[in-house]
Design a protein around this motif. Sequence first.
Motif, short mmCIF file in Angstrom:
data_model
loop_
_atom_site.label_atom_id
_atom_site.label_comp_id
_atom_site.label_asym_id
_atom_site.label_seq_id
_atom_site.Cartn_x
_atom_site.Cartn_y
_atom_site.Cartn_z
N GLN A 42 12.16 25.16 -21.34
CA GLN A 42 11.33 24.93 -22.45
C GLN A 42 12.07 25.30 -23.64
O GLN A 42 11.95 24.70 -24.90
CB GLN A 42 9.87 25.65 -22.64
CG GLN A 42 8.97 25.22 -21.64
CD GLN A 42 7.73 25.84 -21.47
OE1 GLN A 42 7.75 27.17 -21.78
NE2 GLN A 42 6.88 25.21 -20.98
N LYS A 43 12.83 26.21 -23.52
CA LYS A 43 13.96 26.75 -24.78
C LYS A 43 14.95 25.36 -24.98
O LYS A 43 14.98 25.39 -26.15
CB LYS A 43 14.40 27.90 -24.15
CG LYS A 43 15.26 28.79 -25.40
CD LYS A 43 15.91 29.98 -24.95
CE LYS A 43 16.65 30.67 -26.03
NZ LYS A 43 17.12 31.77 -25.46
N ARG A 44 15.51 25.08 -23.95
CA ARG A 44 16.40 23.89 -24.13
C ARG A 44 15.80 22.79 -24.92
O ARG A 44 16.23 22.28 -25.78
CB ARG A 44 17.23 23.73 -22.70
CG ARG A 44 18.31 24.57 -22.59
CD ARG A 44 18.90 24.17 -21.28
NE ARG A 44 18.09 23.66 -20.15
CZ ARG A 44 17.91 24.57 -18.97
NH1 ARG A 44 18.40 25.89 -19.14
NH2 ARG A 44 17.17 24.18 -18.20
N ALA A 45 14.61 22.48 -24.53
CA ALA A 45 14.00 21.46 -25.20
C ALA A 45 13.68 21.65 -26.47
O ALA A 45 13.66 20.72 -27.46
CB ALA A 45 12.58 21.05 -24.25
N LYS A 46 13.12 22.67 -26.69
CA LYS A 46 12.94 23.06 -28.13
C LYS A 46 14.12 23.09 -29.15
O LYS A 46 14.32 22.35 -30.15
CB LYS A 46 12.45 24.57 -28.40
CG LYS A 46 11.96 25.07 -29.72
CD LYS A 46 11.33 26.28 -29.76
CE LYS A 46 11.18 26.95 -31.22
NZ LYS A 46 10.82 28.17 -31.07
N GLU A 47 15.30 23.50 -28.63
CA GLU A 47 16.66 23.72 -29.25
C GLU A 47 17.04 22.18 -29.54
O GLU A 47 17.53 21.66 -30.67
CB GLU A 47 17.58 24.45 -28.49
CG GLU A 47 17.41 25.76 -28.43
CD GLU A 47 18.53 26.47 -27.60
OE1 GLU A 47 19.22 25.74 -26.97
OE2 GLU A 47 18.28 28.00 -27.63
N HIS A 48 16.79 21.31 -28.68
CA HIS A 48 17.21 19.81 -28.68
C HIS A 48 16.44 19.04 -29.67
O HIS A 48 16.91 18.26 -30.59
CB HIS A 48 17.15 19.02 -27.29
CG HIS A 48 17.63 17.83 -27.37
ND1 HIS A 48 17.07 16.53 -27.26
CD2 HIS A 48 19.06 17.39 -27.28
CE1 HIS A 48 17.71 15.60 -27.20
NE2 HIS A 48 18.95 15.95 -27.37
N ARG A 49 14.99 19.00 -29.61
CA ARG A 49 13.96 18.67 -30.54
C ARG A 49 14.52 19.16 -32.26
O ARG A 49 14.53 18.37 -33.08
CB ARG A 49 12.63 19.10 -30.49
CG ARG A 49 12.01 18.61 -29.29
CD ARG A 49 10.35 18.43 -29.27
NE ARG A 49 10.24 20.26 -29.16
CZ ARG A 49 10.01 20.70 -28.27
NH1 ARG A 49 10.03 20.13 -27.01
NH2 ARG A 49 9.77 21.96 -28.15
N VAL A 61 29.08 14.73 -33.85
CA VAL A 61 28.25 14.83 -32.70
C VAL A 61 28.64 14.29 -31.68
O VAL A 61 29.86 13.45 -31.46
CB VAL A 61 26.74 13.99 -32.99
CG1 VAL A 61 26.02 14.40 -34.16
CG2 VAL A 61 27.22 12.44 -33.05
N VAL A 62 28.16 14.65 -30.24
CA VAL A 62 28.61 14.16 -29.07
C VAL A 62 27.37 13.81 -28.45
O VAL A 62 26.42 14.36 -28.41
CB VAL A 62 29.08 15.13 -27.93
CG1 VAL A 62 29.77 14.65 -26.75
CG2 VAL A 62 30.38 15.94 -28.89
N THR A 63 27.53 12.22 -27.73
CA THR A 63 26.43 11.90 -27.19
C THR A 63 26.28 12.38 -25.55
O THR A 63 27.39 13.14 -25.25
CB THR A 63 26.45 10.33 -27.10
OG1 THR A 63 27.43 10.01 -26.34
CG2 THR A 63 26.46 9.98 -28.57
N GLY A 64 25.08 12.04 -24.91
CA GLY A 64 24.99 12.48 -23.64
C GLY A 64 25.93 11.99 -22.57
O GLY A 64 26.42 12.36 -21.43
N GLY A 65 26.65 10.69 -23.08
CA GLY A 65 27.74 10.14 -22.52
C GLY A 65 29.02 10.48 -22.54
O GLY A 65 30.04 10.14 -22.21
N ILE A 96 21.73 11.97 -28.30
CA ILE A 96 22.76 13.02 -28.80
C ILE A 96 22.57 14.31 -28.37
O ILE A 96 21.71 14.97 -28.23
CB ILE A 96 22.65 12.98 -30.48
CG1 ILE A 96 22.90 11.59 -30.91
CG2 ILE A 96 23.59 14.15 -30.85
CD1 ILE A 96 22.92 11.61 -32.38
N ALA A 97 23.49 14.76 -27.67
CA ALA A 97 23.46 16.12 -26.88
C ALA A 97 24.08 17.36 -27.60
O ALA A 97 23.28 18.47 -27.62
CB ALA A 97 24.54 16.01 -25.78
#
Length: 110
Positions: A42-49, A61-65, A96-97
Motif C-alpha cells: 500500500q505504501k508503494r502504491a501511494k508513492e506511485h500515485r 523519467v524511466v518507464t516500467g520497460g 512511468i516507474a
Amino acid sequence: MDFLIPMAHAADAPAAAPAWINFGMLAIFIAIFYFLLWRPQQKRAKEHRELVGTLAKGDEVVTGGGVAGTVVKVNDDYAIVELSEGNEVVVQKQAIATTLPKGTLKDIRK
C-alpha cells in the motif's frame, strides 16, 4: 457377535487446545501478513500515485520497460516522453516507474 470384532484399545487422545489459542494464532498470522505484505504494498502504491499525479513537463523519467527520457507533455492519462531529439513516445502515465534527478540524462548521453 462382539467376539468377531476385536475391541480397539486406542491410546488416550491428547487434550484439545483451548479455543483462544487458535484465535491467537490466527491473529498472529494476520498481523504478520499485514506488516510484511499488505502495508508495504500500500505504501508503494501511494508513492506511485503521488509520482504520477505530480508529473510535469521537463521531468526526467524511466518507464516500467526501462526507457529513459524527458517528459514533453502531460495529458490526463498519457505523457509524451522525448527519448532523444525528435524521437518522442506516448506512454501511459501509470507506466512511468520513477523520476530521475535533473541532469541525469545529459550525464548518461555523454
